[in-house]
Design a protein around this motif. Sequence first.
Motif, mmCIF file in Angstrom:
data_model
loop_
_atom_site.group_PDB
_atom_site.id
_atom_site.type_symbol
_atom_site.label_atom_id
_atom_site.label_comp_id
_atom_site.label_asym_id
_atom_site.label_seq_id
_atom_site.Cartn_x
_atom_site.Cartn_y
_atom_site.Cartn_z
ATOM 1 N N PHE A 1 16.817 2.260 3.948
ATOM 2 C CA PHE A 1 15.778 2.226 4.889
ATOM 3 C C PHE A 1 15.227 3.717 5.330
ATOM 4 C CE2 PHE A 1 14.633 1.476 9.500
ATOM 5 C CZ PHE A 1 13.098 1.157 9.253
ATOM 6 N N ASP A 2 14.072 3.823 5.288
ATOM 7 C CA ASP A 2 13.551 5.076 5.572
ATOM 8 C C ASP A 2 12.547 5.003 6.670
ATOM 9 O OD1 ASP A 2 12.522 7.684 5.989
ATOM 10 O OD2 ASP A 2 12.230 8.144 4.068
ATOM 11 N N PRO A 3 12.767 5.292 8.042
ATOM 12 C CA PRO A 3 11.943 4.707 9.170
ATOM 13 C C PRO A 3 10.846 5.557 9.136
ATOM 14 C CG PRO A 3 14.373 5.245 9.866
ATOM 15 C CD PRO A 3 13.995 5.563 8.427
ATOM 16 N N ARG A 4 10.619 6.895 8.614
ATOM 17 C CA ARG A 4 9.572 7.797 8.538
ATOM 18 C C ARG A 4 8.477 6.846 7.723
ATOM 19 N NH1 ARG A 4 12.961 12.496 6.249
ATOM 20 N NH2 ARG A 4 13.782 10.700 4.977
ATOM 21 N N THR A 5 8.863 6.108 6.731
ATOM 22 C CA THR A 5 7.740 5.561 6.008
ATOM 23 C C THR A 5 7.901 3.989 6.013
ATOM 24 O OG1 THR A 5 9.314 5.368 4.049
ATOM 25 C CG2 THR A 5 7.805 7.375 4.275
ATOM 26 N N MET A 6 8.704 3.623 6.677
ATOM 27 C CA MET A 6 9.180 2.038 7.025
ATOM 28 C C MET A 6 9.492 1.413 5.572
ATOM 29 S SD MET A 6 8.858 1.963 10.005
ATOM 30 C CE MET A 6 9.256 0.165 10.479
ATOM 31 N N ARG A 7 9.866 2.302 4.548
ATOM 32 C CA ARG A 7 9.983 1.714 3.221
ATOM 33 C C ARG A 7 11.547 1.015 3.334
ATOM 34 N NH1 ARG A 7 7.586 2.520 -1.547
ATOM 35 N NH2 ARG A 7 8.954 2.381 -3.308
ATOM 36 N N VAL A 8 11.786 -0.027 2.703
ATOM 37 C CA VAL A 8 12.907 -0.697 2.348
ATOM 38 C C VAL A 8 13.229 -0.830 0.984
ATOM 39 C CG1 VAL A 8 14.569 -2.555 2.941
ATOM 40 C CG2 VAL A 8 12.838 -1.659 4.657
ATOM 41 N N GLU A 9 14.450 -0.341 0.483
ATOM 42 C CA GLU A 9 14.735 -0.606 -0.960
ATOM 43 C C GLU A 9 16.025 -1.004 -1.057
ATOM 44 O OE1 GLU A 9 14.125 2.997 -3.338
ATOM 45 O OE2 GLU A 9 11.988 3.030 -2.968
ATOM 46 N N ARG A 10 16.400 -1.949 -2.269
ATOM 47 C CA ARG A 10 17.773 -2.139 -2.766
ATOM 48 C C ARG A 10 17.874 -2.124 -4.126
ATOM 49 N NH1 ARG A 10 22.088 -6.936 -1.152
ATOM 50 N NH2 ARG A 10 23.934 -5.989 -2.138
ATOM 51 N N ASP A 11 18.930 -1.424 -4.537
ATOM 52 C CA ASP A 11 18.789 -1.437 -5.895
ATOM 53 C C ASP A 11 17.534 -0.601 -6.599
ATOM 54 O OD1 ASP A 11 20.370 -1.131 -8.310
ATOM 55 O OD2 ASP A 11 19.787 -3.431 -8.752
ATOM 56 N N GLY A 12 16.999 0.212 -5.970
ATOM 57 C CA GLY A 12 15.837 0.912 -6.168
ATOM 58 C C GLY A 12 14.546 0.025 -6.493
ATOM 59 N N LYS A 13 14.714 -1.062 -5.953
ATOM 60 C CA LYS A 13 13.601 -2.045 -5.726
ATOM 61 C C LYS A 13 13.160 -1.993 -4.394
ATOM 62 C CE LYS A 13 15.341 -5.101 -9.389
ATOM 63 N NZ LYS A 13 16.540 -4.577 -9.527
ATOM 64 N N ARG A 14 11.540 -2.009 -4.314
ATOM 65 C CA ARG A 14 11.245 -2.076 -3.098
ATOM 66 C C ARG A 14 10.991 -3.638 -2.517
ATOM 67 N NH1 ARG A 14 5.673 1.017 -0.568
ATOM 68 N NH2 ARG A 14 6.062 0.148 1.648
#
Length: 233
Positions: free
Chosen positions: A142-155
């Motif tokens: 989880f990157d709070p700067r972009t609010m992006r969540v990924e698991r196993d490389g999948k968004r």
Amino acid sequence: MSEETANATILLVEDHDDLAATVGAFLEDSGFAMDYAADGSIALNLLEDNHYDIIVLDLMLPKVDGMKVCKKLRDRGDSTPILMLTARDQLDDKIEGFESGADDYLVKPFDMEELSARVNALIRRARGEVSDGAIKIGDLVFDPRTMRVERDGKRLNLSPTSIRILRILMRESPRLVSREQLENELWGDMLPDSDTLRSHMYNLRKSIDRPFETKLLHTVQGMGFKLAHPDDA
């Protein structure tokens, strides 16, 4: 309107003219700038070209209903807080609403003061996100700067409330977070009904765990929740 919610803009999506006029007038008198849409199609068009601090979204709409509007926004990466208005009060309906990406749920008929309080709370939380470095647990990032969540490389596409829950659990990992702590951090004194956190946890688990072999989100019966790799749980 508090300092945290000053200069906030609201998109009200409601097809009943009288209710839209009443809600709009109350929120304008409370200091918000308002925009209106009478159906889901108009709302989606407005959201293509305009930024809003919050969307107050009726569930039953002509052309494109509230669930579909919500899902379309989340699918295209729009993280604007959404307060869903509905006459439905069943748990399954709430789960469906939260699953589509709604952050809060207000059942008609509602008190205008409660509506205002929930709008203010959602805006404050959205504006209060802090930009830290990326947090990683196992293959969940989880990157709070972009609010992006990924698991196993999948968004993963999560609602803003699901992201806030995830952030709390990742921050505390591998420690246990009680239900009371989660509710307090999410809603403060404006606690929703008892099904709301349950619905959000169901949707979070469905997003981050169900498609994957290793389960990271653990429920400790009667105590709370923790997010941890099984080796650290």
